[in-house]
Write an enzyme that holds these catalytic residues in place. Structure first.
Site, short mmCIF file in Angstrom:
data_model
loop_
_atom_site.label_atom_id
_atom_site.label_comp_id
_atom_site.label_asym_id
_atom_site.label_seq_id
_atom_site.Cartn_x
_atom_site.Cartn_y
_atom_site.Cartn_z
N ASP A 8 6.50 -14.72 -24.00
CA ASP A 8 6.72 -14.85 -25.43
C ASP A 8 5.52 -14.37 -26.26
O ASP A 8 5.69 -13.77 -27.33
CB ASP A 8 6.98 -16.32 -25.81
CG ASP A 8 8.31 -16.84 -25.31
OD1 ASP A 8 9.16 -16.03 -24.91
OD2 ASP A 8 8.50 -18.07 -25.33
N HIS A 9 4.31 -14.65 -25.78
CA HIS A 9 3.14 -14.36 -26.60
C HIS A 9 2.83 -12.87 -26.69
O HIS A 9 2.04 -12.46 -27.55
CB HIS A 9 1.94 -15.16 -26.09
CG HIS A 9 1.98 -16.59 -26.53
ND1 HIS A 9 2.71 -17.54 -25.86
CD2 HIS A 9 1.45 -17.22 -27.60
CE1 HIS A 9 2.61 -18.70 -26.49
NE2 HIS A 9 1.85 -18.53 -27.54
N ARG A 17 2.20 -8.08 -36.59
CA ARG A 17 2.10 -6.87 -37.41
C ARG A 17 3.47 -6.32 -37.82
O ARG A 17 3.55 -5.31 -38.50
CB ARG A 17 1.33 -5.78 -36.65
CG ARG A 17 -0.13 -6.08 -36.47
CD ARG A 17 -0.90 -6.10 -37.79
NE ARG A 17 -0.85 -4.83 -38.46
CZ ARG A 17 -1.74 -3.85 -38.28
NH1 ARG A 17 -2.74 -4.02 -37.42
NH2 ARG A 17 -1.64 -2.72 -38.94
N ARG A 48 11.12 -16.23 -33.91
CA ARG A 48 9.73 -16.01 -34.32
C ARG A 48 8.98 -15.06 -33.40
O ARG A 48 7.94 -14.52 -33.78
CB ARG A 48 8.98 -17.33 -34.44
CG ARG A 48 8.73 -18.02 -33.10
CD ARG A 48 7.89 -19.27 -33.27
NE ARG A 48 8.57 -20.28 -34.06
CZ ARG A 48 8.12 -21.52 -34.20
NH1 ARG A 48 6.98 -21.88 -33.63
NH2 ARG A 48 8.80 -22.40 -34.90
N THR A 100 6.51 -26.03 -28.53
CA THR A 100 7.37 -27.15 -28.17
C THR A 100 6.51 -28.37 -27.85
O THR A 100 5.76 -28.37 -26.88
CB THR A 100 8.24 -26.79 -26.96
OG1 THR A 100 8.95 -25.57 -27.25
CG2 THR A 100 9.25 -27.88 -26.68
#
Length: 260
Positions: A8-9, A17, A48, A100
């Site tokens: 995810d990161h 950006r 997100r 979470t």
């Protein structure tokens, strides 16, 4: 012990950006060659980081199994059913949270959780429930028909960080854990005992046991010692280290730590 790498990161960096780089799908081959066993992604309701097109591309192109984390929202469950990952991990989700912050309260949301599990099973997707290390939650997880539980390790990770890192000296210090060191040490051991008891209980019921949240290169070894846990899902710390060492080295280092 198996390692699931949460990517995810990588998407977080892209979304910072609002462009098309880095692409989380580019990590798939590197992670596979580095010895990981699974890819984990979280399709959040607010999108997100991971978006629908990311999930579709990752699931269709990954040579490793995909563990797709998601809420019990009906629309999200329908999307997951159409994507057909190997596993869906049902997690709590609050839009205002940074990450979470706890396990899914399957007692309060028993009916909705059961409906999600039944729909996922109808599409041949195995189900894991991301829960706090609580015996009642684990017993209900088994009764609802989940194949896995993933134990939320956030409490242990937070205590460890306040005790053994510089977190307490930063603006991210956890006020509720601003305690004397001997108190934190006692809390750390209690949190590990709670995880051990929960994992053993889950295994005794025939559930497969995973764990994750806040695990990193400094705190993971104590969790590895819990024999009933057979899989760890780790993301932020691996992606953060990869900024300095490269993704291949970051994954290999973690795999070495949990394979001892």
């Amino acid at each position: 012990m198996k390692l699931g790498v949460n990517i995810d990161h990588i998407a977080v960096l892209r979304e910072a950006r609002k462009i098309n780089d880095p692409d989380p799908a580019d990590a798939l081959g590197i992670i596979k060659r580095s010895g990981a066993d699974q890819i984990t992604i979280h399709l959040r309701e607010d999108r997100r980081h991971i978006h629908d097109e990311d999930a579709e591309k990752i699931i269709s192109s990954s040579a490793l199994p995909i563990n797709l984390e998601c809420s019990i929202d009906e629309k999200i469950i329908d999307i997951v059913c159409s994507l057909k990952p190997m596993r869906a991990t049902l997690v709590p989700e609050h839009r205002e949270e940074v990450t979470t912050e706890g396990g899914l309260d399957i007692i309060s949301y028993e009916d909705r959780t059961l409906a999600a599990i039944e729909k996922l099973h109808a599409h041949e997707i195995e189900v894991s429930l991301f829960v706090d290390p609580d015996l009642e939650m684990i017993t209900l997880s088994d009764a609802l028909g989940a194949e896995w539980v993933e134990l939320h390790t956030g409490s242990y990770a937070n205590i460890h960080a306040m005790l053994y890192s510089n977190l307490s000296r930063t603006h991210h210090a956890i006020a509720s854990l601003d305690l004397p060191r001997h108190t934190l040490q006692t809390k750390l051991e209690e949190s590990l005992t709670t995880l051990l008891t929960a994992a053993d209980h889950a295994k005794s019921l025939g559930l497969k046991v995973a764990a994750g949240h806040g695990l990193n290169y400094h705190n993971v070894e104590r969790v590895v010692d819990i024999g009933a846990i057979e899989e760890l899902n780790i993301g932020q710390s691996i992606i953060a280290r990869s900024v300095f060492t490269g993704l291949k080295s970051a994954v290999k280092e973690m795999k070495t730590l949990i394979s001892r």
